[in-house]
Structure formats: C-alpha cells, structure tokens
Motif scaffolding. Structure first.
Motif, PDB file in Angstrom:
ATOM      1  N   ILE A   5      30.523  11.968 145.454  1.00 32.16           N
ATOM      2  CA  ILE A   5      29.411  12.905 145.331  1.00 32.16           C
ATOM      3  C   ILE A   5      29.576  14.022 146.352  1.00 32.16           C
ATOM      4  O   ILE A   5      29.737  13.772 147.551  1.00 32.16           O
ATOM      5  CB  ILE A   5      28.060  12.208 145.541  1.00 32.16           C
ATOM      6  CG1 ILE A   5      27.862  11.120 144.472  1.00 32.16           C
ATOM      7  CG2 ILE A   5      26.915  13.224 145.498  1.00 32.16           C
ATOM      8  CD1 ILE A   5      26.578  10.335 144.633  1.00 32.16           C
ATOM      9  N   SER A   6      29.555  15.266 145.870  1.00 36.06           N
ATOM     10  CA  SER A   6      29.530  16.437 146.750  1.00 36.06           C
ATOM     11  C   SER A   6      28.091  16.860 146.962  1.00 36.06           C
ATOM     12  O   SER A   6      27.337  17.035 146.006  1.00 36.06           O
ATOM     13  CB  SER A   6      30.309  17.600 146.124  1.00 36.06           C
ATOM     14  OG  SER A   6      31.692  17.473 146.341  1.00 36.06           O
ATOM     15  N   VAL A   7      27.703  17.009 148.217  1.00 29.19           N
ATOM     16  CA  VAL A   7      26.360  17.477 148.569  1.00 29.19           C
ATOM     17  C   VAL A   7      26.481  18.893 149.126  1.00 29.19           C
ATOM     18  O   VAL A   7      27.248  19.135 150.059  1.00 29.19           O
ATOM     19  CB  VAL A   7      25.695  16.551 149.602  1.00 29.19           C
ATOM     20  CG1 VAL A   7      24.327  17.102 150.009  1.00 29.19           C
ATOM     21  CG2 VAL A   7      25.554  15.144 149.044  1.00 29.19           C
ATOM     22  N   ILE A   8      25.728  19.820 148.528  1.00 27.70           N
ATOM     23  CA  ILE A   8      25.757  21.221 148.935  1.00 27.70           C
ATOM     24  C   ILE A   8      24.512  21.512 149.772  1.00 27.70           C
ATOM     25  O   ILE A   8      23.389  21.226 149.356  1.00 27.70           O
ATOM     26  CB  ILE A   8      25.753  22.158 147.709  1.00 27.70           C
ATOM     27  CG1 ILE A   8      26.813  21.745 146.679  1.00 27.70           C
ATOM     28  CG2 ILE A   8      25.907  23.606 148.145  1.00 27.70           C
ATOM     29  CD1 ILE A   8      28.208  21.717 147.202  1.00 27.70           C
ATOM     30  N   ALA A  33      30.763  10.384 150.126  1.00 25.83           N
ATOM     31  CA  ALA A  33      29.985  11.620 150.035  1.00 25.83           C
ATOM     32  C   ALA A  33      30.716  12.726 150.782  1.00 25.83           C
ATOM     33  O   ALA A  33      31.124  12.544 151.930  1.00 25.83           O
ATOM     34  CB  ALA A  33      28.589  11.425 150.613  1.00 25.83           C
ATOM     35  N   LEU A  34      30.871  13.860 150.136  1.00 23.32           N
ATOM     36  CA  LEU A  34      31.468  15.044 150.734  1.00 23.32           C
ATOM     37  C   LEU A  34      30.366  16.062 150.983  1.00 23.32           C
ATOM     38  O   LEU A  34      29.573  16.352 150.086  1.00 23.32           O
ATOM     39  CB  LEU A  34      32.524  15.646 149.802  1.00 23.32           C
ATOM     40  CG  LEU A  34      33.638  14.706 149.335  1.00 23.32           C
ATOM     41  CD1 LEU A  34      34.539  15.419 148.328  1.00 23.32           C
ATOM     42  CD2 LEU A  34      34.457  14.198 150.508  1.00 23.32           C
ATOM     43  N   HIS A  35      30.298  16.592 152.197  1.00 27.19           N
ATOM     44  CA  HIS A  35      29.224  17.516 152.543  1.00 27.19           C
ATOM     45  C   HIS A  35      29.802  18.911 152.726  1.00 27.19           C
ATOM     46  O   HIS A  35      30.677  19.141 153.561  1.00 27.19           O
ATOM     47  CB  HIS A  35      28.514  17.058 153.821  1.00 27.19           C
ATOM     48  CG  HIS A  35      27.157  17.650 153.981  1.00 27.19           C
ATOM     49  ND1 HIS A  35      26.319  17.354 155.044  1.00 27.19           N
ATOM     50  CD2 HIS A  35      26.451  18.535 153.209  1.00 27.19           C
ATOM     51  CE1 HIS A  35      25.181  18.016 154.910  1.00 27.19           C
ATOM     52  NE2 HIS A  35      25.242  18.731 153.814  1.00 27.19           N
ATOM     53  N   ALA A  78      32.729  22.488 145.815  1.00 31.95           N
ATOM     54  CA  ALA A  78      32.582  21.055 145.558  1.00 31.95           C
ATOM     55  C   ALA A  78      33.837  20.446 144.948  1.00 31.95           C
ATOM     56  O   ALA A  78      34.452  21.013 144.055  1.00 31.95           O
ATOM     57  CB  ALA A  78      31.392  20.817 144.631  1.00 31.95           C
ATOM     58  N   LYS A  79      34.187  19.276 145.453  1.00 32.89           N
ATOM     59  CA  LYS A  79      35.354  18.543 144.961  1.00 32.89           C
ATOM     60  C   LYS A  79      34.968  17.200 144.347  1.00 32.89           C
ATOM     61  O   LYS A  79      35.787  16.544 143.722  1.00 32.89           O
ATOM     62  CB  LYS A  79      36.353  18.324 146.103  1.00 32.89           C
ATOM     63  CG  LYS A  79      36.882  19.616 146.709  1.00 32.89           C
ATOM     64  CD  LYS A  79      37.784  19.344 147.895  1.00 32.89           C
ATOM     65  CE  LYS A  79      38.333  20.639 148.490  1.00 32.89           C
ATOM     66  NZ  LYS A  79      37.281  21.486 149.063  1.00 32.89           N
ATOM     67  N   PRO A 151      15.397  19.300 144.109  1.00 36.17           N
ATOM     68  CA  PRO A 151      16.143  18.674 145.207  1.00 36.17           C
ATOM     69  C   PRO A 151      16.664  17.274 144.879  1.00 36.17           C
ATOM     70  O   PRO A 151      17.553  16.781 145.569  1.00 36.17           O
ATOM     71  CB  PRO A 151      15.110  18.624 146.342  1.00 36.17           C
ATOM     72  CG  PRO A 151      14.169  19.733 146.044  1.00 36.17           C
ATOM     73  CD  PRO A 151      14.048  19.745 144.549  1.00 36.17           C
ATOM     74  N   THR A 152      16.119  16.628 143.849  1.00 39.11           N
ATOM     75  CA  THR A 152      16.578  15.281 143.477  1.00 39.11           C
ATOM     76  C   THR A 152      17.547  15.318 142.302  1.00 39.11           C
ATOM     77  O   THR A 152      17.933  14.261 141.799  1.00 39.11           O
ATOM     78  CB  THR A 152      15.388  14.378 143.095  1.00 39.11           C
ATOM     79  OG1 THR A 152      14.873  14.759 141.806  1.00 39.11           O
ATOM     80  CG2 THR A 152      14.278  14.463 144.125  1.00 39.11           C
ATOM     81  N   PHE A 153      17.944  16.498 141.868  1.00 39.20           N
ATOM     82  CA  PHE A 153      18.722  16.678 140.636  1.00 39.20           C
ATOM     83  C   PHE A 153      20.219  16.616 140.947  1.00 39.20           C
ATOM     84  O   PHE A 153      20.738  17.426 141.708  1.00 39.20           O
ATOM     85  CB  PHE A 153      18.356  18.028 140.020  1.00 39.20           C
ATOM     86  CG  PHE A 153      18.817  18.247 138.612  1.00 39.20           C
ATOM     87  CD1 PHE A 153      18.541  17.329 137.608  1.00 39.20           C
ATOM     88  CD2 PHE A 153      19.511  19.402 138.283  1.00 39.20           C
ATOM     89  CE1 PHE A 153      18.942  17.561 136.301  1.00 39.20           C
ATOM     90  CE2 PHE A 153      19.925  19.642 136.977  1.00 39.20           C
ATOM     91  CZ  PHE A 153      19.635  18.720 135.984  1.00 39.20           C
ATOM     92  N   PHE A 154      20.913  15.646 140.372  1.00 35.89           N
ATOM     93  CA  PHE A 154      22.358  15.482 140.537  1.00 35.89           C
ATOM     94  C   PHE A 154      23.026  15.690 139.175  1.00 35.89           C
ATOM     95  O   PHE A 154      22.539  15.180 138.165  1.00 35.89           O
ATOM     96  CB  PHE A 154      22.694  14.082 141.060  1.00 35.89           C
ATOM     97  CG  PHE A 154      22.242  13.838 142.481  1.00 35.89           C
ATOM     98  CD1 PHE A 154      23.132  13.978 143.537  1.00 35.89           C
ATOM     99  CD2 PHE A 154      20.936  13.469 142.757  1.00 35.89           C
ATOM    100  CE1 PHE A 154      22.723  13.756 144.847  1.00 35.89           C
ATOM    101  CE2 PHE A 154      20.502  13.234 144.055  1.00 35.89           C
ATOM    102  CZ  PHE A 154      21.405  13.384 145.104  1.00 35.89           C
ATOM    103  N   VAL A 155      24.142  16.409 139.180  1.00 35.07           N
ATOM    104  CA  VAL A 155      24.791  16.805 137.931  1.00 35.07           C
ATOM    105  C   VAL A 155      26.300  16.630 138.058  1.00 35.07           C
ATOM    106  O   VAL A 155      26.873  16.899 139.124  1.00 35.07           O
ATOM    107  CB  VAL A 155      24.485  18.291 137.607  1.00 35.07           C
ATOM    108  CG1 VAL A 155      25.041  18.668 136.234  1.00 35.07           C
ATOM    109  CG2 VAL A 155      22.988  18.565 137.660  1.00 35.07           C
ATOM    110  N   ARG A 156      26.927  16.196 136.983  1.00 38.50           N
ATOM    111  CA  ARG A 156      28.397  16.149 137.001  1.00 38.50           C
ATOM    112  C   ARG A 156      28.952  17.573 137.166  1.00 38.50           C
ATOM    113  O   ARG A 156      28.464  18.521 136.550  1.00 38.50           O
ATOM    114  CB  ARG A 156      28.931  15.529 135.708  1.00 38.50           C
ATOM    115  CG  ARG A 156      28.665  14.035 135.595  1.00 38.50           C
ATOM    116  CD  ARG A 156      29.500  13.399 134.497  1.00 38.50           C
ATOM    117  NE  ARG A 156      29.088  12.024 134.275  1.00 38.50           N
ATOM    118  CZ  ARG A 156      29.582  10.972 134.929  1.00 38.50           C
ATOM    119  NH1 ARG A 156      30.527  11.165 135.842  1.00 38.50           N
ATOM    120  NH2 ARG A 156      29.164   9.754 134.660  1.00 38.50           N
TER     121      ARG A 156
END
Length: 262
Positions: A5-8, A33-35, A78-79, A151-156
């Motif tokens: 998961i990439s977090v922006i 997790a990648l930040h 994002a990776k 803020p809770t929305f995660f997407v491929r």
C-alpha cells in the motif's frame, strides 16, 4: 500475499502535525506500507521533519496548484498496488488499519474500499467532534447525497492509471468528483470496512456560510455533469444535510489512536 500500500501525504507548513502522520504510517503492522510525501514549498520546519525521517520512501518538494495537484503528484510517485491518501493533520485509528485494507484487496475483484471516519478537535485530539459512519456501498445512495469519506478511500493504482486522478477545476469538490467517477460512472467494485479507519482534525475549507454552500453546490453539480450523470433535484442539497447527524453519533468503541493521544 498481501498487496503493498502506498500512502500519499500532501503538506505545506504542517510541522505541528506532520510527525504524527508519519508515525501513524510507520507504526502500521502486518503489511508493507510505502509513504510518499509531496510538500508544496513549506517555510516552517516541515522539510526538516521529512528529511530526518527514516520512514519516508519518497518525497517531492516544489510549488503546486493546491492540495489536489499535490495528491496527483503523489499518485504519480506511488509504487504500491493500492493507493491511500492521509492528510498531514490526520492519523490512522490503529496500527492495524492498513492490514485490514490489504486483506480486503486480496480479493482481486475489489478495486476500492472505504471505512468510517472520526473528526477530532484540532486542539485536543482525544475529543471526538463528529463521527461519519459510512455504511455499506449501494450506488443509488449517491442520488440521496451520500458519499464515502475520502480520507478512508483506498483504490488500486491501476484504477487511477485507467480513469485519471483529481480534476483540479472542481476546487474543493475534486474528491467528490473522483469518487462519483470511479464508483458511480464506472461502477468499480467497492468494499466497506465497518471500522473507524482515520481520525481527522477539524479544519480545512468551511462550507458553513450560505455563499460557500452555494459555491460548493455549484461545484458538486459540475462534478455530476462532467461525468454525464444526472442528479435528482434534491441530491445536492441532501449532501450537506446528511452531515448533521454526525455531530450526535459516536463510534461503539474509541479508536486506539484517540485513546492513546497526547
């Protein structure tokens, strides 16, 4: 195997809260997790915090055209297979949030997920001000003013690559337009996690005045029209009205991050 998961995080002069946001990602358990941080040219100590942190995978600092422009730049960095966005003054509700999210995406047919959100006081993060219980996804709810908390929305990541990022012409409605586009126009498969995923400090753009609400209503309407969608006559007025009950609801249990807050 759980997806990465990439977090922006987009920031500009957010030194007071940025360290907690970074720690919130770094402390996630059971998932890679990648930040990625996009700084819009901070003049406070934000850059020093970013550069001194060993938990940042990538960062970019340059002038931008606002929050959503910075988010688009972050998506380009994002990776990970999955992309989430954590604002610089927000934090995850527990160290297991991203693990929960990753488990949802083990189902290859799921393209996005979301959860619940707690608004907390900017001065005292133990104090819950609003509780946004999203509820399960039914696309028709958009016509009654519903939307998931962004803020809770995660997407491929492939969804952003296929359908695009934030439309900067929509102003503060850019996140609403993006979710309309992904969920309603293209009807990507979406899952709901019935837990508080993110704690958000109260702040940002206010739509409290009538003039601001009318302007926001125009941008919301534009979000529908540019996607070839037609709202009901009452859809866009239901949207702010749905927020009222959030001031009276409370989660069934206090998120760990709030109970541990200083």
């Amino acid at each position: 195997m759980l997806p990465t998961i990439s977090v922006i995080t987009a920031c500009r002069n957010c030194a007071q809260t940025l360290e907690q946001a970074i720690a919130s990602v770094a402390n996630q358990n059971g998932v890679q997790a990648l930040h990625h941080i996009v700084d819009g040219g901070s003049t406070d100590s934000s850059l020093a915090i970013i550069k001194s942190s060993p938990d940042i995978n990538d960062f970019l600092t340059e002038p931008d055209n606002g929050l959503y422009d910075a988010m688009n730049k972050g998506i380009q960095l994002a990776k990970g297979e999955v992309v989430g966005i954590l604002n610089a003054d927000d934090f995850y509700s527990s160290p297991l949030v991203l693990q929960q999210v990753a488990h949802v995406f083990q189902d290859e047919s799921v393209a996005a997920c979301y959860g619940d959100l707690c608004y907390v006081s900017g001065e005292y993060s133990r104090k819950i001000v609003r509780y946004w219980r999203s509820g399960p996804y039914v696309y028709r709810k958009f016509y009654w003013g519903w939307m998931p908390p962004h803020p809770t929305f995660f997407v491929r990541r492939r969804i952003y690559e296929r359908y695009g990022g934030f439309n900067l012409s929509l102003g503060s409605a850019a996140d609403y337009e993006l979710m309309l586009r992904f969920l309603l126009k293209y009807q990507i498969k979406t899952a709901y996690i019935p837990e508080v995923l993110v704690c958000m400090r109260i702040g940002g753009v206010s739509n409290a005045s009538l003039a601001n609400r009318i302007k926001a209503n125009r941008m919301d309407r534009k979000a529908w029209l540019i996607n070839g969608l037609r709202p009901y006559p009452w859809t866009l007025w239901c949207k702010p009205l749905r927020k009222l009950h959030q001031y009276f609801l409370r989660p069934s249990h206090v998120p760990i991050a709030i109970s541990d807050a200083c």
